[in-house]
Write a protein that holds these residues in place. Structure first.
Motif, PDB file in Angstrom:
ATOM      1  N   MET A 155       0.903  -1.252   0.013  1.00  0.00           N
ATOM      2  CA  MET A 155       0.169   0.006  -0.003  1.00  0.00           C
ATOM      3  C   MET A 155       1.095   1.321   0.050  1.00  0.00           C
ATOM      4  SD  MET A 155      -3.277   0.588  -0.197  1.00  0.00           S
ATOM      5  CE  MET A 155      -4.572   0.090   0.287  1.00  0.00           C
ATOM      6  N   GLY A 156       1.752   1.301  -0.986  1.00  0.00           N
ATOM      7  CA  GLY A 156       2.392   2.453  -1.337  1.00  0.00           C
ATOM      8  C   GLY A 156       1.755   3.461  -2.131  1.00  0.00           C
ATOM      9  N   ARG A 157       2.474   4.318  -2.780  1.00  0.00           N
ATOM     10  CA  ARG A 157       1.872   5.304  -3.534  1.00  0.00           C
ATOM     11  C   ARG A 157       0.975   4.694  -4.577  1.00  0.00           C
ATOM     12  NH1 ARG A 157       7.274   7.791  -4.132  1.00  0.00           N
ATOM     13  NH2 ARG A 157       7.398   9.767  -3.060  1.00  0.00           N
ATOM     14  N   ARG A 179       3.750  -4.215   5.350  1.00  0.00           N
ATOM     15  CA  ARG A 179       4.561  -4.308   6.554  1.00  0.00           C
ATOM     16  C   ARG A 179       3.961  -3.622   7.699  1.00  0.00           C
ATOM     17  NH1 ARG A 179      10.529  -3.035   3.548  1.00  0.00           N
ATOM     18  NH2 ARG A 179       8.904  -1.708   2.627  1.00  0.00           N
ATOM     19  N   SER A 180       3.517  -2.651   7.463  1.00  0.00           N
ATOM     20  CA  SER A 180       2.852  -1.657   8.535  1.00  0.00           C
ATOM     21  C   SER A 180       1.696  -1.039   8.126  1.00  0.00           C
ATOM     22  CB  SER A 180       4.010  -0.581   8.798  1.00  0.00           C
ATOM     23  OG  SER A 180       4.236   0.238   7.816  1.00  0.00           O
ATOM     24  N   PRO A 181       0.666  -0.929   8.967  1.00  0.00           N
ATOM     25  CA  PRO A 181      -0.422  -0.239   8.844  1.00  0.00           C
ATOM     26  C   PRO A 181      -0.470   1.009   8.125  1.00  0.00           C
ATOM     27  CG  PRO A 181      -0.327  -0.866  11.198  1.00  0.00           C
ATOM     28  CD  PRO A 181       1.055  -0.955  10.760  1.00  0.00           C
ATOM     29  N   ARG A 190      -6.750  -3.854   6.968  1.00  0.00           N
ATOM     30  CA  ARG A 190      -5.593  -4.396   6.887  1.00  0.00           C
ATOM     31  C   ARG A 190      -5.727  -5.895   7.327  1.00  0.00           C
ATOM     32  NH1 ARG A 190      -0.838  -4.750  10.435  1.00  0.00           N
ATOM     33  NH2 ARG A 190       0.998  -5.038   8.893  1.00  0.00           N
ATOM     34  N   LYS A 191      -5.180  -6.627   6.466  1.00  0.00           N
ATOM     35  CA  LYS A 191      -5.082  -8.123   6.821  1.00  0.00           C
ATOM     36  C   LYS A 191      -3.474  -8.496   7.380  1.00  0.00           C
ATOM     37  CE  LYS A 191      -9.126  -9.304   5.183  1.00  0.00           C
ATOM     38  NZ  LYS A 191     -10.297  -9.969   6.170  1.00  0.00           N
TER      39      LYS A 191
END
Length: 317
Positions: A155-157, A179-181, A190-191
């Motif tokens: 969930m980056g850019r 890797r992080s919320p 988020r799973k």
């Protein structure tokens, strides 16, 4: 005058901008650099503009331990083809072009999602083959995306840009694994694991960087967790998906379909994939819009300009 080597022809506007600032050499071929070409570039130029497929590995830098080249201004956001640690050890700075590719890549993901879910590639082949006999109520029934759940891996850019399009444009539910919320401006669940994400979504979209950490991230175990009607979309890097496992999942009906813009051994695409109707195959066109490629090129030139002015490149990696 500073000598710069461009490994492929870039849009004319970009070449002109670079030529105003540097003694520019543009390699006319569009294929990746050979080992000898990479060694020559490091040995004979002050800066190099490489791109996808130009494998500046640790071995290349070991063969040229004292390069004239001081900066690799990569054309592209992904730089897993460059060993950044080896480059740094040789005194070579690496930069890339983030941001410019975000929307174009997200649009390509949506293109693949729609084509795969709505069987558009299959339908076009039917028409082009002259085999279409006219509309009827049960022809090429696909999956409607509205109200479905999309799972974003990374969930980056780019992942966020895809998720926004899915949520705001198509009314889809969004789930993700990273890797992080993330703090997001849209609802998303988020799973904790990739497998739980794969099991809970109708479309699984891969949006992680390439590199050793994500090699075969999508393997037989992940694919087996997916629902039988679900579609896999890859706009990241080809080797993030274990291609043999994907072929098996598609051929046995383990998953419903796939949309691919990248391949594990590109430009080689397995005959098994090309023979399947339930997969959409694009020739790595994620950023293939003139404005986008110009923006990417101008970012590369800006990185070079800053570096040779004694400043840190805006997009140093």
């Amino acid at each position: 005058m500073t000598k710069v080597y461009m490994s492929r022809p870039l849009p004319e506007r970009v070449q002109a901008a670079a030529a105003e600032l540097f003694d520019l050499t543009v390699r006319p071929q569009t294929s990746p650099l050979s080992v000898e070409e990479m060694r020559t570039a490091l040995r004979e130029y002050d800066g190099v503009v490489p791109t996808l497929g130009d494998m500046f590995s640790a071995e290349i830098f070991a063969a040229e331990p004292s390069p004239r080249c001081q900066v690799l201004a990569n054309f592209g956001v992904g730089y897993n083809h460059i060993d950044v640690d080896a480059a740094s050890a040789a005194g070579v700075v690496v930069s890339n072009t983030p941001g410019a590719v975000t929307d174009a890549t997200a649009d390509t993901a949506m293109t693949l999602m729609l084509m795969s879910a709505r069987r558009a590639g299959e339908g076009e082949r039917l028409v082009r083959a002259g085999a279409w006999e006219g509309w009827h109520p049960t022809q090429l029934l696909g999956m409607h995306l509205g109200g479905k759940t999309v799972g974003i891996v990374g969930m980056g850019r780019i992942g966020q840009a895809i998720a926004r399009r899915c949520h705001f444009g198509f009314g889809m539910n969004v789930a993700y694994h990273s890797r992080s919320p993330k703090t997001l401006d849209f609802p998303a669940q988020r799973k904790d694991s990739l497998q739980s994400l794969a099991a809970s979504v109708d479309v699984l979209v891969i949006a992680v960087p390439g590199g050793d950490a994500t090699h075969h991230l999508i393997n037989a175990q992940v694919l087996s967790a997916m629902q039988a009607h679900a579609h896999l979309i890859n706009i990241a890097r080809g080797n993030v998906v274990e291609e043999a496992a994907l072929i098996e999942a598609l051929s046995t009906g383990q998953i419903g379909g796939a949309g691919l813009d990248v391949y594990e051994f590109e430009p080689t695409v397995p005959d098994a994939l090309k023979a399947m109707e339930n997969v959409v195959l694009l020739p790595h066109i994620g950023t293939a819009a003139l404005e986008v490629r110009e923006d990417m090129g101008m970012m590369s030139v800006a990185n070079l300009k800053a570096f040779f002015a004694g400043e840190s490149p805006p997009n140093k990696v």
